[in-house]
Design a protein around this motif. Sequence first.
Motif, mmCIF file in Angstrom:
data_model
loop_
_atom_site.group_PDB
_atom_site.id
_atom_site.type_symbol
_atom_site.label_atom_id
_atom_site.label_comp_id
_atom_site.label_asym_id
_atom_site.label_seq_id
_atom_site.Cartn_x
_atom_site.Cartn_y
_atom_site.Cartn_z
ATOM 1 N N ASN A 19 77.072 40.074 117.059
ATOM 2 C CA ASN A 19 75.671 39.590 117.805
ATOM 3 C C ASN A 19 74.591 40.118 116.842
ATOM 4 O O ASN A 19 73.476 39.997 117.217
ATOM 5 C CB ASN A 19 75.641 40.442 119.014
ATOM 6 N N ASN B 136 73.135 39.047 114.315
ATOM 7 C CA ASN B 136 72.199 38.008 113.768
ATOM 8 C C ASN B 136 71.266 37.613 114.869
ATOM 9 O O ASN B 136 70.077 36.852 114.565
ATOM 10 C CB ASN B 136 72.994 36.690 113.466
ATOM 11 N N GLU B 137 71.494 38.170 116.156
ATOM 12 C CA GLU B 137 70.414 37.642 117.154
ATOM 13 C C GLU B 137 69.524 39.098 117.168
ATOM 14 O O GLU B 137 68.386 38.857 117.993
ATOM 15 C CB GLU B 137 71.301 37.889 118.500
ATOM 16 N N LEU B 138 69.716 40.237 116.694
ATOM 17 C CA LEU B 138 68.793 41.195 116.442
ATOM 18 C C LEU B 138 67.593 40.931 115.685
ATOM 19 O O LEU B 138 67.516 40.481 114.556
ATOM 20 C CB LEU B 138 69.484 42.609 115.964
ATOM 21 N N GLU B 139 66.273 41.211 116.339
ATOM 22 C CA GLU B 139 64.994 41.147 115.720
ATOM 23 C C GLU B 139 64.398 42.478 115.443
ATOM 24 O O GLU B 139 64.471 43.237 116.484
ATOM 25 C CB GLU B 139 64.162 40.290 116.553
ATOM 26 N N ASN B 140 63.959 42.750 114.450
ATOM 27 C CA ASN B 140 63.021 43.727 114.251
ATOM 28 C C ASN B 140 63.905 45.330 114.617
ATOM 29 O O ASN B 140 63.274 46.127 114.805
ATOM 30 C CB ASN B 140 61.820 43.847 115.126
ATOM 31 N N ARG C 185 66.402 47.701 112.222
ATOM 32 C CA ARG C 185 66.997 48.105 110.818
ATOM 33 C C ARG C 185 68.219 48.770 110.780
ATOM 34 O O ARG C 185 69.114 48.255 109.867
ATOM 35 C CB ARG C 185 65.844 48.750 110.017
ATOM 36 N N GLN D 266 71.592 44.905 107.627
ATOM 37 C CA GLN D 266 71.951 44.078 106.692
ATOM 38 C C GLN D 266 73.154 44.470 106.107
ATOM 39 O O GLN D 266 73.933 43.406 105.847
ATOM 40 C CB GLN D 266 70.919 44.424 105.645
ATOM 41 N N LYS E 53 75.843 42.320 108.545
ATOM 42 C CA LYS E 53 75.986 40.857 107.900
ATOM 43 C C LYS E 53 76.773 40.972 106.761
ATOM 44 O O LYS E 53 77.390 39.975 106.806
ATOM 45 C CB LYS E 53 74.397 40.540 107.781
#
Length: 247
Positions: free
Chosen positions: A130, A132-136, A138, A163, A166
Amino acid sequence: MSYQYPVLPDAEAFYFEGNKIGILVSHGFTGSTQSMRPLGEAYARAGYTVCGPRLDGHGTHYEDMEQTAYKDWITSVEEGYQWLKERCDTIFVTGLSMGGTLTLYMAENYTDIRAIIPINAAITVPSMENVNELENVRFLDAIGSDIKNPEVKELAYEKTPVQSVKEILQLMEKVKGNLSKVTCPALIFVSDEDHVVPPFNAQLIYEGIESERKSIFSLKNNYHVATLDHDQQVIIDKTLEFIASNL
């Protein structure tokens, strides 16, 4: 690539020169060579030539790791392999967690590798998917030091870069897609209880590789970082037996 942090004590790459049989030893994701050094030292005492590379961006600070890609981790292992090639006629590869993933990668791409010993190797970790669904976001929580023995601690990062997650997802997908290229003998270690890499990975690897000689060995008394846990000596003994039987 320039990094801003020094290598931590006990996280350095290690090299032991012995006979013409080499063993490449790879640590895992967010970890360090500290997790594999006891195995490396045991194999060196048995007379083998051993290389334990420090994966790029590891063993310093998680901000350094954040800057690296999975191809950099592959390069680190390939450099260790080349060091062994200059000294040895026969090479075995072993690794923990992502080190096991890299072990599989090496067997997929270097047909002269005699045999492999992946330990709690990762080719699919659903809990990571999941990301790639995380926003903001790090950094995530640490995943290191999943060890049953309360007296032992792994030298690993206290945070996990998003990162980097990913990147390992890409590496696992690449390796999983090429499992049929693995034809050398394989001894697959798996902890019955693992809070990082689901144990079913071992069966997927076993079914996916084309090796004629392959087996799964279940570790009963540890968690993910089995190389530092209660069954450490079991791994060492079984690996040495396996290597001797494949010479």
